[in-house]
Design an enzyme around this catalytic site. Sequence first.
Site, mmCIF file in Angstrom:
data_model
loop_
_atom_site.group_PDB
_atom_site.id
_atom_site.type_symbol
_atom_site.label_atom_id
_atom_site.label_comp_id
_atom_site.label_asym_id
_atom_site.label_seq_id
_atom_site.Cartn_x
_atom_site.Cartn_y
_atom_site.Cartn_z
ATOM 1 N N CYS A 232 54.279 -33.073 -16.600
ATOM 2 C CA CYS A 232 53.824 -33.136 -17.988
ATOM 3 C C CYS A 232 54.947 -33.508 -18.951
ATOM 4 O O CYS A 232 54.698 -33.739 -20.135
ATOM 5 C CB CYS A 232 53.188 -31.810 -18.396
ATOM 6 N N HIS B 250 45.795 -33.634 -24.000
ATOM 7 C CA HIS B 250 46.967 -33.595 -23.117
ATOM 8 C C HIS B 250 46.801 -34.538 -21.911
ATOM 9 O O HIS B 250 46.703 -34.094 -20.769
ATOM 10 C CB HIS B 250 47.198 -32.145 -22.662
#
Lengths: 391, 391
Positions: free
Chosen positions: B86, B334
Amino acid sequence: MRDVSVAGAAMTPFGKFLDTPLRSLAAQAVGGALEDAGLGPADVELAFFANATAGLITGQEMIRGETALRETGLLGIPIFNVENACASASSAFHLAWMAVASGQCETALVVGAEKMAHADRKRPFAALGAGIDLERRGDLETFVYGEDGTPGTGSLFMDIYALLAERYMERSGATERDFAQVAVKNHHHGALNPHAQYRDEVTVEEVLASRTISGPLKLLMCSPIGDGAAALVLRAGDGAVKVRGTALATGRDDDGPLAVERAAEKAYAQAGVGPGDVDVAEVHDAAAPAELQIYEELGLCGEGEGPAFLASGATMLGGRIPVNPSGGLLSKGHPVGATGCAQLVELTDQLRGRAGARQVQGARIALAENAGGFLGPDQAVACVTILEATG
Amino acid sequence: MRDVSVAGAAMTPFGKFLDTPLRSLAAQAVGGALEDAGLGPADVELAFFANATAGLITGQEMIRGETALRETGLLGIPIFNVENACASASSAFHLAWMAVASGQCETALVVGAEKMAHADRKRPFAALGAGIDLERRGDLETFVYGEDGTPGTGSLFMDIYALLAERYMERSGATERDFAQVAVKNHHHGALNPHAQYRDEVTVEEVLASRTISGPLKLLMCSPIGDGAAALVLRAGDGAVKVRGTALATGRDDDGPLAVERAAEKAYAQAGVGPGDVDVAEVHDAAAPAELQIYEELGLCGEGEGPAFLASGATMLGGRIPVNPSGGLLSKGHPVGATGCAQLVELTDQLRGRAGARQVQGARIALAENAGGFLGPDQAVACVTILEATG
C-alpha cells in the site's frame, strides 16, 4: 554524480531447487556479496530487490523484498521492490547506482532473486506469459501469426523470438546451424562455470536434433526455467570495479532504433567508450538467435554480420571479445528476476581476475545487456551497463 | 542534492470502474499532471510506475508501467515498476525525487495506479492477502489469534488491524465511538472532495451500526476496494511546492520504534521541521483506529492522547492541523498502489490553495504518511513525505 564501485558480488548456483524458498536463495546471495565486500548488514543503507514472477509463482505479490530479506539482518532500511520483466535486476542495479552516485547513501545493495521451478510445471510458463501486454495479446498474435491467427506453440513469448529469428535469417543469411553454434559456444562456457544450471558441452548436431520449440528454435536454443539469486554491493568512491555507464530504454511502436540500441548508445556515451573498447560482454541470449542480433544492436559487429562474427571465434573464450563467458542464459540459466544481477556478478569477477577457467585475460571494460518483455517486435525494456577494472 | 519541486499533480476520481482498464486510469492521471505542469510527454526523462496487485487482479504481472503508459506518449524513456504494497506510490515518489535531486534528470514522472474492482469480488481480497509474509502466515495467525488459532474473519489483514486497535484501546482508553468519530470526520471531508469514492456524510450511530468486520472494526471504519490513479511531475529547482523531506523505513521484529516512527523521524530531520510545524496531513487510515495511532507515531500529539486530540477538533477542517482533508482512505478510497500519490496530489493542491471547499487556509507545511504490508505487528514498510508551499 560521483564515482560508484562494485564492492562485493555473489550469486547462488542457478538450477531447479524445488525445496528451497526464495528467501534462502536471496539470503545466500546477499550474505556472499556482503562477505565479499567485507561489510555487514548494518553497513547497508538502501536495498533494491528485483523479482518478476513471485506473485504468480508463490502468490507473494507484495512486499517481496521485505519478506525475502527477512533473515538477512537488513530489515529496517528502505527496501524498494523493482520489476521490469527479465530486466528487473539491471533496472534495480541502475537505481542502486543512482542512490550511491547521487550521494543519497554511501552503500546500497541490489538483489535479484527468482524462484520459477514449481511442482505444477505449467505455472512458470504461465507466469512468463505475463511478459507481454495482455490487453493487446490479440494484436501481438496477429503480428506473430498473421491475420489467420494460426496458434503457435502455446508460448507466445517463444513464438515472438522465433518470428524475430526468421526475420533475422532473411536479412542476414543466418541459418539454424548458426543459432546452434551460439548454444554450443555458451554451453562450452557454461561447462566451466560452477554456478551454471547446465554444465554439459553440446554439439551442433545435438542442438539441431533437440525438440523443435517454435519455427527455427530448438529446445537447446532456449534458456531454461530455473531458480537463483545474485547480489551486488555498491559503494561510493574508488574500488577495483567501477560503474562507468548504466542506461535503460523502453520499447516503442515506431520504426526507430530498438530499445537495446537506444540503451547502448546512452551507456556508451556515459562511459565514454565505444563497442571496440569492450573486452567481455554478458548479453541476453534468452533464445540463441537473439545473441547474434544483439552483437549488431550493440555495435560489436556491423549489420548482418552476426553469423560471420560468431564464426570468426571473436565471441568465444580466447577471442577478441568473449560474449557470455558465464554460459549466458542458455547454459548458466535464466531465473528471470536474477539474471541482470548475475550478469554483473560474472563481469565483476571477470574484471577482478576471479573467473577461474573461464577468465578473459586482461579484461578492463565489460558490458552487460539485459532486456525484458515484449510490446510488439521491440523488447518492452532494455538495460545496458558498463563496468571498468581500475586495479 | 538539489531542490525538487512538484510541477504538476492530478488524479482520477476514485471508485469502482469495472469497465475502465488500468491504462485508461493511468493515462488520465498522467495527462492531467502533465497539463498541470504545462509540459508534454517529451519533457519527461524518467518514469516510476507504482502498482501493487495487477499480477493477481488482471494477470499483468510484468511490465505493468510499460503497458499501462503505452498510450501516453511516454514510451522510450526508462520506466521503473515499483512495488511496496500500500506504500508503493510513495516509494516510487521517493525514487523520482532522488532522480531529480541527484541531477540524474530534470523532470521525472511518478504514477500510482490500481484497479481492484473485479467481477469476481473475491479476487481483490485475495490479492490484498499477499500483503503479509505468506511463508510465515502461520506465525502471524498465532500472533493474531493466539495458540488456539481461532480463525478470524477470513481477512488476516483486517484481523491484524483489529488486534492493533484492541491493543490501542487498552493503552489509550480509546473506544469504538472514537474510531467511529474518525470515520465521521473523514467522510465529512470526503463529502467535499469531487474525487472521493464516497461523498456521503455519516454519523457515529451509522458507523457503529454498520456490519462488524473484525473485533472493534465496523464496515464504515474500513477503507473500501476501489480503482484509480494519481500522478505527479517532479522538476529540479524552485516551484510553488517544494519537496522538503521523503524517507522510508521497513518493519522489524524487535521492540524498537515502528517503521512509521522511524520514517517520520528521518523525514522531519531532512525537512528541518517538527510535528508542530505541520499545517495539514494525509495519513494512512486503512482502518479508522490506525489514524489515532498515527497521530501519536507522527508526534502530532502525545502517547495515548490520540482520542483526545481527535475530540478536540484539531484534525478536522478548521482545526489546528486538519488530517485527511481529502477524505482519507476511508472516504476518498484506497486503490492501494495509487494511494501514496493521491495523498501527495491532495497536499500539493492544499499548498497551492486549490483544494476548493476543503481548503486548509494558509497551509505551508504538509505531511503524508503512507504504509504497507505487515511483517507482524509492524507495517512492512512506511514512507513519510513533507512538502512546503514556497509561493
